[in-house]
Design a protein around this motif. Structure first.
Motif, PDB file in Angstrom:
ATOM      1  N   ALA A  87     -21.398  -8.746 -15.992  1.00 32.38           N
ATOM      2  CA  ALA A  87     -22.665  -9.053 -16.659  1.00 32.38           C
ATOM      3  C   ALA A  87     -22.884 -10.561 -16.727  1.00 32.38           C
ATOM      4  O   ALA A  87     -23.996 -11.046 -16.463  1.00 32.38           O
ATOM      5  CB  ALA A  87     -22.690  -8.435 -18.061  1.00 32.38           C
ATOM      6  N   ALA A 115     -32.020  -5.015 -14.568  1.00 27.41           N
ATOM      7  CA  ALA A 115     -31.453  -3.670 -14.764  1.00 27.41           C
ATOM      8  C   ALA A 115     -29.954  -3.660 -14.474  1.00 27.41           C
ATOM      9  O   ALA A 115     -29.200  -2.930 -15.124  1.00 27.41           O
ATOM     10  CB  ALA A 115     -32.170  -2.658 -13.873  1.00 27.41           C
ATOM     11  N   VAL A 118     -28.250  -5.045 -17.558  1.00 24.74           N
ATOM     12  CA  VAL A 118     -28.248  -4.040 -18.627  1.00 24.74           C
ATOM     13  C   VAL A 118     -27.232  -2.945 -18.315  1.00 24.74           C
ATOM     14  O   VAL A 118     -26.471  -2.524 -19.200  1.00 24.74           O
ATOM     15  CB  VAL A 118     -29.665  -3.456 -18.840  1.00 24.74           C
ATOM     16  N   ARG A 119     -27.188  -2.484 -17.067  1.00 27.51           N
ATOM     17  CA  ARG A 119     -26.233  -1.437 -16.682  1.00 27.51           C
ATOM     18  C   ARG A 119     -24.808  -1.868 -17.024  1.00 27.51           C
ATOM     19  O   ARG A 119     -24.047  -1.105 -17.622  1.00 27.51           O
ATOM     20  CB  ARG A 119     -26.337  -1.146 -15.181  1.00 27.51           C
ATOM     21  N   VAL A 122     -24.198  -2.015 -20.840  1.00 22.69           N
ATOM     22  CA  VAL A 122     -24.061  -0.666 -21.415  1.00 22.69           C
ATOM     23  C   VAL A 122     -22.689  -0.089 -21.072  1.00 22.69           C
ATOM     24  O   VAL A 122     -22.000   0.474 -21.935  1.00 22.69           O
ATOM     25  CB  VAL A 122     -25.204   0.260 -20.941  1.00 22.69           C
TER      26      VAL A 122
END
Length: 179
Positions: A87, A115, A118-119, A122
């Motif tokens: 990230a 995205a 974010v993936r 998470v």
């Protein structure tokens, strides 16, 4: 709490397994290595080969560690560190305007975007939850039927993560072509 650990183990291990398998061939690994060089900060671009090999080895280790109940805690910790690092690397690349495909899952050519950040965040949270629950709750047996349902749900979640680029493309508004 054993079900939470199981769900986290399956989801994170399957995502990393897909990443490892997708890079296994020589051509796929070469593409991954090239994209790694573009995603690294410019001052570290010369380290693309060792970085790519290190990421591959760490992803493979995470899969193995998560698959063995006695080493799952180490697997969760490694996964959380890796995903947080990914990230951070993606955030840095996006700040520099780098939009090269990351080749996280092999041949996908989707350009790097928010995205992907974010993936990974998470997934890092899921790995951290697995780690925290593993450390705080004693291991308990699970019942086969609920465990089977949970494994199927975790596999479905992993499939969504792995095919995220395709899903984004599928649901993206159509582009207007100028004539």
């Amino acid at each position: 709490m054993a079900y939470v650990v199981l769900a986290c183990q399956v989801l994170v291990a399957v995502v990393f397994a897909a990443a490892v398998i997708s890079k296994w061939s020589g051509k796929a690994f070469a593409e991954f290595t090239a994209s790694t060089g573009r995603l690294l900060p410019p001052r570290l671009a010369g380290w693309r080969q060792p970085a790519a090999r290190g990421v591959f080895a760490a992803e493979l280790a995470a899969v193995v560690l998560l698959a063995v109940p006695t080493t799952a805690v180490i697997g969760f910790a490694l996964s959380a560190v890796l995903l947080t690092g990914f990230a951070a690397g993606i955030a840095g690349a996006l700040r520099r305007g780098e939009r090269t495909p990351c080749r996280c899952f092999g041949a996908a050519g989707t350009r790097l975007g928010p995205a992907h950040l974010v993936r990974n965040l998470v997934l890092a949270v899921i790995a951290a939850v697995g780690l925290a629950v593993s450390l705080s709750a004693p291991a308990a047996p699970v019942q086969p039927a609920p465990a089977a349902v949970l494994v199927v749900a975790s596999l479905a979640g992993a499939a969504l993560v792995i095919r995220m680029d395709d899903l984004i493309t599928l649901f993206a508004p159509p582009s207007v072509s100028s004539k």
